[in-house]
Design a protein around this motif. Structure first.
Motif, PDB file in Angstrom:
ATOM      1  N   GLY A 147       0.859  -1.484  -0.178  1.00 46.74           N
ATOM      2  CA  GLY A 147       0.328  -0.135  -0.286  1.00 46.74           C
ATOM      3  C   GLY A 147       0.732   1.319  -0.234  1.00 46.74           C
ATOM      4  N   ILE A 148       1.589   1.138   0.538  1.00 46.54           N
ATOM      5  CA  ILE A 148       2.877   2.720   1.173  1.00 46.54           C
ATOM      6  C   ILE A 148       3.717   2.503  -0.112  1.00 46.54           C
ATOM      7  CG2 ILE A 148       4.825   2.678   2.057  1.00 46.54           C
ATOM      8  CD1 ILE A 148       3.702   1.963   4.146  1.00 46.54           C
ATOM      9  N   ASP A 149       3.751   1.223  -1.878  1.00 48.28           N
ATOM     10  CA  ASP A 149       4.429   1.494  -2.673  1.00 48.28           C
ATOM     11  C   ASP A 149       3.786   2.651  -3.685  1.00 48.28           C
ATOM     12  OD1 ASP A 149       6.044  -0.178  -1.819  1.00 48.28           O
ATOM     13  OD2 ASP A 149       5.692  -1.961  -2.261  1.00 48.28           O
ATOM     14  N   ILE A 150       1.752   1.579  -3.430  1.00 43.81           N
ATOM     15  CA  ILE A 150       1.626   2.161  -4.418  1.00 43.81           C
ATOM     16  C   ILE A 150       0.771   3.672  -4.668  1.00 43.81           C
ATOM     17  CG2 ILE A 150      -0.858   2.532  -5.551  1.00 43.81           C
ATOM     18  CD1 ILE A 150      -1.000  -0.832  -4.292  1.00 43.81           C
ATOM     19  N   PHE A 179      -6.379   1.415   1.268  1.00 43.74           N
ATOM     20  CA  PHE A 179      -7.388  -0.172   2.125  1.00 43.74           C
ATOM     21  C   PHE A 179      -6.137  -1.269   2.723  1.00 43.74           C
ATOM     22  CE2 PHE A 179      -8.601  -4.510   2.135  1.00 43.74           C
ATOM     23  CZ  PHE A 179      -9.172  -4.286   2.559  1.00 43.74           C
ATOM     24  N   LEU A 180      -5.459  -1.130   1.744  1.00 42.10           N
ATOM     25  CA  LEU A 180      -3.980  -1.941   2.411  1.00 42.10           C
ATOM     26  C   LEU A 180      -3.048  -1.642   3.711  1.00 42.10           C
ATOM     27  CD1 LEU A 180      -2.952  -3.309  -1.200  1.00 42.10           C
ATOM     28  CD2 LEU A 180      -3.699  -4.338   0.564  1.00 42.10           C
ATOM     29  N   ILE A 181      -3.253  -0.092   3.648  1.00 41.44           N
ATOM     30  CA  ILE A 181      -2.680   0.606   4.946  1.00 41.44           C
ATOM     31  C   ILE A 181      -3.311   0.040   5.607  1.00 41.44           C
ATOM     32  CG2 ILE A 181      -1.408   2.590   6.259  1.00 41.44           C
ATOM     33  CD1 ILE A 181      -0.537   3.283   2.443  1.00 41.44           C
ATOM     34  N   GLY A 182      -4.601   0.937   5.643  1.00 36.19           N
ATOM     35  CA  GLY A 182      -5.427   0.534   6.723  1.00 36.19           C
ATOM     36  C   GLY A 182      -5.926  -0.816   7.169  1.00 36.19           C
ATOM     37  N   PHE A 221      -5.072   4.964  13.410  1.00 33.98           N
ATOM     38  CA  PHE A 221      -4.208   5.413  12.402  1.00 33.98           C
ATOM     39  C   PHE A 221      -4.903   4.316  10.608  1.00 33.98           C
ATOM     40  CE2 PHE A 221      -1.169   4.239   9.668  1.00 33.98           C
ATOM     41  CZ  PHE A 221      -0.523   5.560   8.911  1.00 33.98           C
ATOM     42  N   GLY A 222      -5.019   3.464  11.153  1.00 27.94           N
ATOM     43  CA  GLY A 222      -5.631   2.519  10.600  1.00 27.94           C
ATOM     44  C   GLY A 222      -7.058   2.321  10.359  1.00 27.94           C
ATOM     45  N   VAL A 223      -7.830   3.309  11.714  1.00 29.64           N
ATOM     46  CA  VAL A 223      -9.200   3.507  10.690  1.00 29.64           C
ATOM     47  C   VAL A 223      -8.678   4.428  10.078  1.00 29.64           C
ATOM     48  CG1 VAL A 223     -11.353   4.364  11.885  1.00 29.64           C
ATOM     49  CG2 VAL A 223     -10.411   2.360  13.143  1.00 29.64           C
ATOM     50  N   SER A 224      -8.703   5.908  10.456  1.00 26.98           N
ATOM     51  CA  SER A 224      -8.266   7.162   9.579  1.00 26.98           C
ATOM     52  C   SER A 224      -8.006   6.929   8.004  1.00 26.98           C
ATOM     53  CB  SER A 224      -7.497   7.598   9.829  1.00 26.98           C
ATOM     54  OG  SER A 224      -7.060   8.875   8.771  1.00 26.98           O
ATOM     55  N   LYS A 225      -7.367   5.480   7.692  1.00 23.65           N
ATOM     56  CA  LYS A 225      -6.805   4.897   6.543  1.00 23.65           C
ATOM     57  C   LYS A 225      -7.809   4.804   5.954  1.00 23.65           C
ATOM     58  CE  LYS A 225      -2.183   6.525   5.204  1.00 23.65           C
ATOM     59  NZ  LYS A 225      -1.868   7.154   4.268  1.00 23.65           N
ATOM     60  N   LEU A 226      -8.706   3.798   6.859  1.00 23.58           N
ATOM     61  CA  LEU A 226      -9.879   2.739   6.035  1.00 23.58           C
ATOM     62  C   LEU A 226     -10.757   3.982   5.094  1.00 23.58           C
ATOM     63  CD1 LEU A 226      -9.741   0.312   8.214  1.00 23.58           C
ATOM     64  CD2 LEU A 226      -9.669  -0.115   6.216  1.00 23.58           C
ATOM     65  N   GLU A 227     -11.056   5.183   6.235  1.00 19.28           N
ATOM     66  CA  GLU A 227     -12.015   6.577   6.021  1.00 19.28           C
ATOM     67  C   GLU A 227     -11.551   6.675   4.662  1.00 19.28           C
ATOM     68  OE1 GLU A 227     -14.280   7.957  10.128  1.00 19.28           O
ATOM     69  OE2 GLU A 227     -11.903   8.436  10.206  1.00 19.28           O
ATOM     70  N   GLU A 228     -10.120   6.738   4.386  1.00 20.72           N
ATOM     71  CA  GLU A 228      -9.643   7.636   3.134  1.00 20.72           C
ATOM     72  C   GLU A 228     -10.076   6.888   2.072  1.00 20.72           C
ATOM     73  OE1 GLU A 228      -6.096  10.079   2.855  1.00 20.72           O
ATOM     74  OE2 GLU A 228      -5.716   9.159   5.035  1.00 20.72           O
ATOM     75  N   ALA A 229     -10.143   5.578   2.133  1.00 22.27           N
ATOM     76  CA  ALA A 229     -10.931   4.591   1.374  1.00 22.27           C
ATOM     77  C   ALA A 229     -11.584   4.609   0.792  1.00 22.27           C
ATOM     78  CB  ALA A 229      -9.836   2.887   1.635  1.00 22.27           C
ATOM     79  N   ALA A 230     -11.904   4.306   1.846  1.00 19.88           N
ATOM     80  CA  ALA A 230     -14.211   4.432   1.584  1.00 19.88           C
ATOM     81  C   ALA A 230     -14.728   6.143   0.792  1.00 19.88           C
ATOM     82  CB  ALA A 230     -14.503   4.380   2.997  1.00 19.88           C
ATOM     83  N   SER A 231     -13.757   7.214   1.390  1.00 20.85           N
ATOM     84  CA  SER A 231     -14.575   8.209   0.304  1.00 20.85           C
ATOM     85  C   SER A 231     -13.790   8.402  -0.264  1.00 20.85           C
ATOM     86  CB  SER A 231     -14.044   9.265   1.202  1.00 20.85           C
ATOM     87  OG  SER A 231     -13.929  10.811   0.881  1.00 20.85           O
ATOM     88  N   ILE A 232     -12.890   7.804  -0.828  1.00 20.45           N
ATOM     89  CA  ILE A 232     -12.225   7.436  -2.387  1.00 20.45           C
ATOM     90  C   ILE A 232     -13.088   6.930  -3.230  1.00 20.45           C
ATOM     91  CG2 ILE A 232     -10.175   6.990  -4.149  1.00 20.45           C
ATOM     92  CD1 ILE A 232      -8.784   7.788  -1.494  1.00 20.45           C
ATOM     93  N   ALA A 233     -13.401   6.436  -3.277  1.00 20.17           N
ATOM     94  CA  ALA A 233     -14.175   4.688  -3.611  1.00 20.17           C
ATOM     95  C   ALA A 233     -15.627   5.555  -3.992  1.00 20.17           C
ATOM     96  CB  ALA A 233     -14.306   3.311  -2.807  1.00 20.17           C
ATOM     97  N   SER A 234     -16.188   6.068  -2.482  1.00 18.87           N
ATOM     98  CA  SER A 234     -17.540   6.121  -2.578  1.00 18.87           C
ATOM     99  C   SER A 234     -18.256   7.630  -3.511  1.00 18.87           C
ATOM    100  CB  SER A 234     -18.115   7.163  -1.303  1.00 18.87           C
ATOM    101  OG  SER A 234     -17.799   5.890  -0.373  1.00 18.87           O
ATOM    102  N   SER A 235     -16.638   8.421  -3.845  1.00 24.11           N
ATOM    103  CA  SER A 235     -16.571   9.201  -5.013  1.00 24.11           C
ATOM    104  C   SER A 235     -16.250   8.882  -6.348  1.00 24.11           C
ATOM    105  CB  SER A 235     -15.698  10.783  -4.289  1.00 24.11           C
ATOM    106  OG  SER A 235     -16.160  11.255  -3.084  1.00 24.11           O
ATOM    107  N   ASN A 236     -16.025   7.439  -6.221  1.00 24.80           N
ATOM    108  CA  ASN A 236     -15.667   7.287  -7.842  1.00 24.80           C
ATOM    109  C   ASN A 236     -16.865   6.487  -8.510  1.00 24.80           C
ATOM    110  OD1 ASN A 236     -13.022   9.287  -8.682  1.00 24.80           O
ATOM    111  ND2 ASN A 236     -12.919   8.698  -6.246  1.00 24.80           N
ATOM    112  N   THR A 237     -16.265   5.729  -9.304  1.00 24.42           N
ATOM    113  CA  THR A 237     -16.856   4.780 -10.156  1.00 24.42           C
ATOM    114  C   THR A 237     -15.752   3.972 -10.485  1.00 24.42           C
ATOM    115  OG1 THR A 237     -19.223   6.028 -10.496  1.00 24.42           O
ATOM    116  CG2 THR A 237     -18.966   3.533 -11.996  1.00 24.42           C
TER     117      THR A 237
END
Length: 507
Positions: A147-150, A179-182, A221-237
């Motif tokens: 996840g860090i690499d990406i 997601f992977l980081i979170g 820290f993990g929850v924050s990253k997962l929330e970012e992942a969810a936000s990105i996914a929800s805002s895109n298709t």
């Protein structure tokens, strides 16, 4: 049992930023590994004073030279993440310590983690149980490193947008990296006492024995990253490629739901004892589960990299998938939960018990009575049981081409139900969520909003123990420690950072 990913083992004295390629067997992909976790092998003592430099290692920029290189990275990362909660070393032994399963065999840490009275965890370099302590930790961090690499690649403006075969994959890869980081951090925080926080903004070369963070800090820290992942996914298709999660082409909406689910898990399962349950931010759990799982997360098995030994070993199966007697049985405490007249401890004389009596229909669909017990009596009759968990047995071990349920919609429902009850939310909704399995699968009397909080929480406990048994490795431990009177005195409530890691760090 499933095959293991072959990894390069490095033996430096201290943490330093390294890059490596990890080939995933039988998969046409490469995984960049920014080492957070330092793998240790049998040569640790001889390597204590050495730092090994691998001159054949390509650097990060050379390996991720194109969008096509990048798009292949998550495939191996998701394998590591999956195996962190699905191999023989990630679950069954912990479940026997938690008195959810029982078994006498010495494999995978099972016997030493379930003695009565309990033994202290042997976290030494020579421990026979080292793999049962380190496997989840190392695999989750392998996923984090990818996840860090990406994320690092995406942070370079010149690399954007990431176009693969004419399709802009930037948002999808961004969500995957978060997601992977979170998920890695969040799930380590559930199981281990401490660890390291890291993403693309972290100078990994500074991580050392003095930079451990607490499990609570990892959780946040993990929850924050997962929330970012969810936000990105929800805002895109977008849809995930089928090879990321072996047959599951999750939509962006479904991927956001998965991220929210694991974030809610990290909060709900964090307490190490009943007294800490009240400290959970249950209002936030409600928020996360507003968009939680609407489906059962169940990748397909391939009898190679995608397998589920938690279900095979935990369900008592033979390696050929035949219903059997050889591996774990259901602990008497679980059976007593289903039938209060059934003994919560197996008789000392070792004589088989009769079938239990319960109104729960799942006794016929999820459990199987066995009149014979093959565990050695000299290892303690307290390990005996006449029941195996039969729900997933027809497909164990390999699950080739068959869905492997890992995170059930029912788990999300029950986490949300508890959060509603504990935060003063809608008890009618909580009752409905509990009844989805309590009535839908169990055929038990439905709950209503008029039931007391105590009765409703008891139903949550019951449903989570019965309905979610043998889903993901570590769930039983996280569950058992939360309820008054379940864990026996001296049973461990969390795992230590693996001893090999501590030795290298001088801790």
């Amino acid at each position: 049992m499933g095959s293991d990913i072959q990894t390069l083992e490095l033996f430096p004295v201290q943490f330093k930023l390294l890059s490596s390629i990890k080939k995933v067997s039988n998969m046409k992909m490469y995984k960049i590994n920014l080492i957070i976790l330092l793998a240790l092998g049998v040569f640790i003592n001889s390597c204590a004073d050495l730092e090994i430099e691998n001159f054949n290692e390509p650097n990060f920029d050379d390996v991720l030279a194109s969008p096509q290189d990048l798009i292949n990275v998550p495939g191996g990362a998701f394998v590591s993440w999956w195996q962190a909660q699905s191999t023989v070393n990630t679950g069954t032994a912990w479940a026997t310590n938690a008195d959810m399963l029982t078994c006498s065999w010495g494999n995978f840490g099972i016997r030493n983690f379930s003695w009565q009275p309990p033994l202290a965890i042997d976290n030494s370099l020579t421990s026979n149980d080292a793999a049962a302590i380190s496997t989840a930790y190392s695999n989750y961090y392998n996923a984090v490193s990818s996840g860090i690499d990406i994320e690092r690649f995406l942070n370079v403006p010149e690399n954007l947008p990431v176009i693969v075969n004419g399709v802009d994959q930037t948002a999808m890869l961004d969500a995957v990296s978060k997601f992977l980081i979170g998920a890695g951090h969040a799930q380590i925080s559930i199981l281990y006492d401490r660890g390291f926080n890291g993403d693309s903004e972290t100078d990994l070369g500074t991580l050392n024995g003095e930079t451990f963070v607490t499990s609570a800090e990892m959780r946040d820290f993990g929850v924050s990253k997962l929330e970012e992942a969810a936000s990105i996914a929800s805002s895109n298709t977008f849809s995930l490629p089928a090879n990321y999660l072996n047959g599951l082409e999750l939509t962006s909406t479904q991927f956001a739901e998965l991220a929210n689910h694991i974030a809610a898990m990290a909060l709900a399962y964090h307490p190490r004892n009943p007294g800490e349950v009240g400290d959970v931010d249950w209002a936030k759990v409600v928020t996360l589960t507003n968009n939680g799982l609407s489906y059962d997360f169940a990748p397909l098995g391939d009898n190679n990299l995608w397998f589920d030994d938690v279900k095979g070993i935990g369900g008592g199966a033979l390696a050929n998938g035949v219903q059997a007697n050889t591996w774990a049985r259901v602990d008497q405490k679980v059976l007593n939960l289903m039938d209060p007249n059934y003994p919560s401890e197996f008789p000392a004389d070792g004589a088989s018990l009769p079938e239990l009596t319960t109104d729960d229909d799942r006794i016929s669909t999820d459990f199987l009575y066995r009149s014979s017990i093959f565990f050695p009596i000299d290892r303690g009759t307290y390990r005996f049981s006449n029941y195996v968990h039969n729900r997933y047995i027809p497909n164990a071990y390999d699950f080739a081409g068959v869905p492997m349920p890992k995170f059930l919609k029912a788990e999300g429902d029950l986490i949300r139900a508890e959060a509603l009850i504990r935060s003063g939310g809608d008890k009618g909704e909580a009752a409905t969520l509990i009844n989805n399995t309590r009535v839908g699968r169990g055929g038990l009397t439905p709950l209503t909003a008029a039931d007391s909080d105590t009765d409703m929480l008891a139903a949550v406990k019951y449903e989570r123990i019965i309905e979610l048994l043998n889903t993901w490795g570590g769930r039983e431990l996280a569950e058992a420690r939360r309820w008054d009177g379940w864990l026996r005195e001296g049973a461990f409530r969390q795992l230590p950072v693996p001893g090999g890691e501590l030795t290298v760090l001088g801790v």
